[in-house]
Design an enzyme around this catalytic site. Structure first.
Site, short mmCIF file in Angstrom:
data_model
loop_
_atom_site.label_atom_id
_atom_site.label_comp_id
_atom_site.label_asym_id
_atom_site.label_seq_id
_atom_site.Cartn_x
_atom_site.Cartn_y
_atom_site.Cartn_z
N ASP A 44 0.89 -1.08 0.19
CA ASP A 44 0.01 0.17 0.10
C ASP A 44 1.08 1.27 0.14
O ASP A 44 1.40 1.60 1.00
CB ASP A 44 -0.90 -0.02 1.31
CG ASP A 44 -1.81 1.08 1.27
OD1 ASP A 44 -2.45 1.71 0.13
OD2 ASP A 44 -1.96 1.63 2.34
N GLU B 99 -1.21 -0.99 -4.86
CA GLU B 99 -2.24 -0.40 -5.17
C GLU B 99 -2.22 0.40 -6.46
O GLU B 99 -1.17 1.07 -6.62
CB GLU B 99 -2.74 0.32 -3.83
CG GLU B 99 -4.05 1.08 -4.07
CD GLU B 99 -4.52 1.72 -2.83
OE1 GLU B 99 -4.69 1.28 -1.93
OE2 GLU B 99 -4.50 3.04 -2.95
N ASP C 140 -2.58 1.12 6.96
CA ASP C 140 -1.57 0.96 5.70
C ASP C 140 -1.12 -0.48 5.73
O ASP C 140 -1.24 -1.13 4.71
CB ASP C 140 -0.47 1.81 5.55
CG ASP C 140 -0.91 3.13 6.20
OD1 ASP C 140 -1.09 3.79 5.09
OD2 ASP C 140 -1.17 3.58 7.26
#
Lengths: 179, 179
Positions: B7, B68, B141
């Site tokens: 992430d 991501e 996260d």
């Protein structure tokens, strides 16, 4: 001072090396473009940018890498690629302990043409004149990379004076407190 | 299949390693956050992200890195840093020949909660359940990185079937022309 200018991009990443000091004629040591295939996987494109930048660093051993500061006003899709290519250039420099300076497109235009809103052609013409080239470097990304390097050489003394002034002020302020 | 989920972020870059195949219980092999100092130079922050990701790749040897996919709808300043951190993660993987898969935030949410618009807490709760953890990983996260890895493991069979179908179709089309 030897500066590698990088105009970041995934499809075309402009690179140009300029040597000189403010107030003296400048010398171009090299100019080119690192290209990556549009249809390749993003991670492989970033790898190709890295390999290209590494070659320029190996060949020219710059003392500073000047990279265009990326803004997100423009086309969103393009800007993400530009931001990612600039990250690769900054990373390559940092890994070798080479300082990175960021300049905005208008700072660069203002430095070489006198106007922050100059057109591409005007930047190309001034780069050609300042580096005493026989023709404007093509594509525009290559000329922009040279303009970034020139901008850095010319702005650096002012930036250094500013930093020194701040440092002096801090020292004086501290003296004032301890006196 | 062993997947490193990333992430991306400059201040906090979530990382999580999950092993397993679709349809079987999954195993978490590690989770954490790569942090870089907010006041550091951008190039040094990118270098710190690289060093962090390299450690995770060294330690866990993933077969795939799932990152991501960054969009630019949100806060422009944050998004540039996120795009740059994601570039570093993709680059580290590509340099080792590890394939990179990108998943959008809504694909990830839909994969683990059934809804592409799920809230952070819901994603954390499902990650905790699916990996049989005693508490949701903190910060968010870290949980998001695990969710990315889970999403990849679950989506991969469908993606592979699709690629195989496309490949079959191409072969048949070629056969049709040559027949």
């Amino acid at each position: 001072m030897r500066v590698l200018g990088v105009d970041p991009g995934l499809t075309r990443c402009g690179v140009g090396v300029v040597e000189g000091v403010a107030g003296r004629p400048l010398t171009m040591l090299g100019v080119g473009v690192v290209r990556t295939p549009v249809d390749a996987d993003l991670s492989h494109r970033l790898l190709a940018v890295e390999q290209g930048i590494e070659q320029w660093l190996d060949e020219h051993r710059p003392e500073i890498v000047a990279v265009e500061r990326v803004f997100s006003q423009h086309n969103v899709r393009t800007v993400m690629g530009t931001a990612q290519a600039s990250a690769v250039a900054m990373l390559c420099a940092a890994r070798r302990g080479i300082p990175v300076a960021l300049h905005t497109p208008s700072e660069v235009k203002a430095a070489v043409t006198g106007s922050g809103r100059a057109e591409k052609a005007q930047v190309g013409a001034m780069v050609t004149r300042l580096l005493r080239l026989s023709a404007p470097p093509k594509p525009a990304d290559a000329a922009d990379a040279l303009a970034l390097a020139i901008c850095h050489i010319w702005r650096a003394p002012a930036q250094n004076r500013l930093q020194q002034a701040v440092a002096r002020h801090t020292v004086n302020a501290t003296k004032g407190r301890t006196a």
